[in-house]
Structure formats: structure tokens, C-alpha cells
Design an enzyme around this catalytic site. Sequence first.
Site, short mmCIF file in Angstrom:
data_model
loop_
_atom_site.label_atom_id
_atom_site.label_comp_id
_atom_site.label_asym_id
_atom_site.label_seq_id
_atom_site.Cartn_x
_atom_site.Cartn_y
_atom_site.Cartn_z
CB SER A 179 1.41 3.02 -5.03
OG SER A 179 2.51 3.64 -4.36
CG HIS A 207 -3.04 1.30 -5.54
ND1 HIS A 207 -3.07 1.70 -6.49
CD2 HIS A 207 -2.01 2.08 -4.63
CE1 HIS A 207 -2.27 2.69 -6.72
NE2 HIS A 207 -1.93 3.01 -5.60
CE LYS A 238 -4.53 6.03 -6.80
NZ LYS A 238 -3.32 6.09 -5.85
#
Length: 390
Positions: A179, A207, A238
Site C-alpha cells: 500500500s 489494492h 477501494k
Amino acid sequence: MDDFRTRLRELEGQGMLRSLRTIGGPQGPRVDLEGREVLLLCSNNYLGLANHPRLREASAEASLAYGTGSGASRLVSGTMELHTRLEKRIAAFKATEGALLFNSGYAANTGILQGLLGPGDVIFSDALNHASIIDGCRLSGARTVVYPHNDFAALDDLMRRAAPERQGRWLIVTDGVFSMDGDLAPLPQLVALKQRYDCLLMVDDAHGTGVLGENGRGSAEELGCLGEVDLHMGTLGKALGGFGAFLAAPQPVIDLLVNRSRSFIFSTSLPPGVLAAALAAFDLIEGEEGRRRRAQLKKLRHRFAERMSAAGLDLCGSATQIVPVLTREPQPTMKASEQLLAEGIFLQGIRPPTVPEGRCRLRATIMADHRDEELDQAAERIIATVAQNL
Ligand SMILES: *Cc1c(COP(=O)(O)O)cnc(C)c1O
């Protein structure tokens, strides 16, 4: 309160004080930050789905049909049709036997590691893994062996040395996309190690989910080893534009977690609107629009990163939409981020404990609905501001 005030002043003196900033209106490539429009370069809303009409509609319709709350935790009376439908969808997406929803990525990582492992077991954990993995390791009570970032040869050594006195279960855990650095884990090599030492491999793809791989199935799809990862953790907050998280895994793992995972058991389940938004997000991600948005994100990211590395900036090995610029010390990092904000560019300066000492950075994240020109301009301003502050 005096003691707390003293601690706050200490943090401030070290350039380490953090505070909250409020966005007005919805999330997008540009946002209203306390009354001023800025270019948003620090959101994980990578595909721009957080304000997508289809997700908003799905969420609103589910709220009208099913109400706003689930009313209980999953094992009590909080398992609604939408939970079951979404879990089936996620299992199909990751091609696993089962899937289990968690209320956030933080709750997932702590609950998965605590639920599956205990004293006598060993967790091999990458040095740059997310804080929620670190906390999960602590909660589990297992012995945690931290291996140098992405160094699978060093991990092999550590595992070989630990093998003779092995008891209990072993698990390797890694971020799929790191990240703070935006680089990828060497998953094929970690798969080889998990096979050699007969242990489990868990990937936190917070991610990568939705963003990487032909079908957006994440870093394991990107690196050609979707079927070899045992435990796929991913988040819905996300790239998927909503909220929540999941584990996709073999059925016995899911069933054990339903019985053992404290963050799963002792928390009210996700509400209908959030579940419906996630189902709509999976429709988009697996369809033509998802493909188009992923391709656009990749193109933008490439253009932005190329500009900055051509100017000699250190991008920490980034290979994804997370593009950090190494600035090393806290004070110049925070000064640069404040100057950029004054110019209408909103990104975060990242300091310890989020990153190691001396590894502060300006962390930019790209979204599929950014425009070429605004990213070009931002890159130029970042290059100039970093040069001026270091
Ligand atoms: C964001 C993040 C999490 C936490 O997910 P939330 O849903 O925001 O709680 C976990 N792991 C990684 C690698 C992350 O980046």
C-alpha cells in the site's frame, strides 16, 4: 487532559501531528476540500466507482427494499439474502469454494489470522505488510517471523532453518500490492515456497482487487497464480467503491472462521445498501466497463510515473496506480505536501509509523477518471516542489 496535550505538542514538534480534513460533496477526481476545489491524488477509489450511478442506484434501491440496517451480527439474525448472494459472487470471482464477508479490511485481517492460527503456529510476514496484518499476527498469538520485503530467498532461508523443529501450522502472508510502495509481491515465488514447505499462502489484495488482472481478479490473476493462493483477502472500499471486505478460501477455512473469528462473530453485519453496491460493482468490474476503466487507469499511471522518474525522482519500485515519491524526512515531506495543497493538489505526506524511519514519501494515487492534462500539471508541480524542499 494535560498529559494528552503534552503528547500532542511532542508530536507536533516532531512534525508528526496528524489531523482530519473534510471533503464536501461526493468523491471524484476533483473534490471540494473545505470549500476549495482540489485535484484528488490520495484516494483509493481507483476506478471511480464510489460515485457511479449504478452503485448509487443499487444501494438506494436495496435500502428501500431491505432497510438500512441488518440489526444483528451474522450468527444471530444478521445474515440476509444479500450477504449470501454477495459471498457466492465473491467465491465465483476468485474461483474458490467459499467466501466470507467482513466489515472492513482491518476487521478481516485481524479476524482471519486470529481465527485460523494460535500459539504453536508460525506466520511468515513481509516486512512491509499492512498494519492490519501486523495486528492480526499479534492477536493470533502465533510466532511471527518477519522476512525482508519481497525477499523470497531470505524467506526460503528462514523457513529452511525453522523446518526441523516445526510443529503446528505455517502460513505466509503478504500484501498483493504494497500500500505504501505500490509494488507487487513475488507471488509465483511465494507459491513455490508454500508448496515446498507445505503451508498456506494468504494474499491481502486490498489494492489489487478490481484493478489488476484481465478480469480485475487482482494481483494473483495478474501474476498467473489465482488457483495457487489459499486465502484471498480483498476489500470492497477501494476500487469497488463501497465498504467492507472478504476472504475467499476453501470451505473448511470459511466454516472455521464462522466459528472462531472474533471480528466476524462479535460485530453487526454489513447493511443492505453496502451489499447491493458491492454486487453492482462486481457487475461493472467483470464487464466491458471494468475492462475499459482498468485500461485507462494503467495508461494514466504509466504517463504520470514516467514523467516523474524521468525527472530523477525515486518512486520506491511502484508498478501500479500507487505512485510514491521518496522524500525521506518528515519535515520536508509535510512542507512539500502543504505547498502542493496550496496549489490545489491534494496528496498525503506519509511518515512513520506508516513507513520506516527515513522513508517518508509523498504518496500519489491515480484514478481512472483523472484527465491527462491535470496529471501532467500535477507531476510538474510535484517535481518542482520536491526539488525545492530536499
Ligand atoms: C486499506 C487496507 C486494508 C484495510 O482495509 P479497510 O477496508 O480500509 O479496513 C487492509 N490491507 C491493506 C493492504 C490495505 O491497503
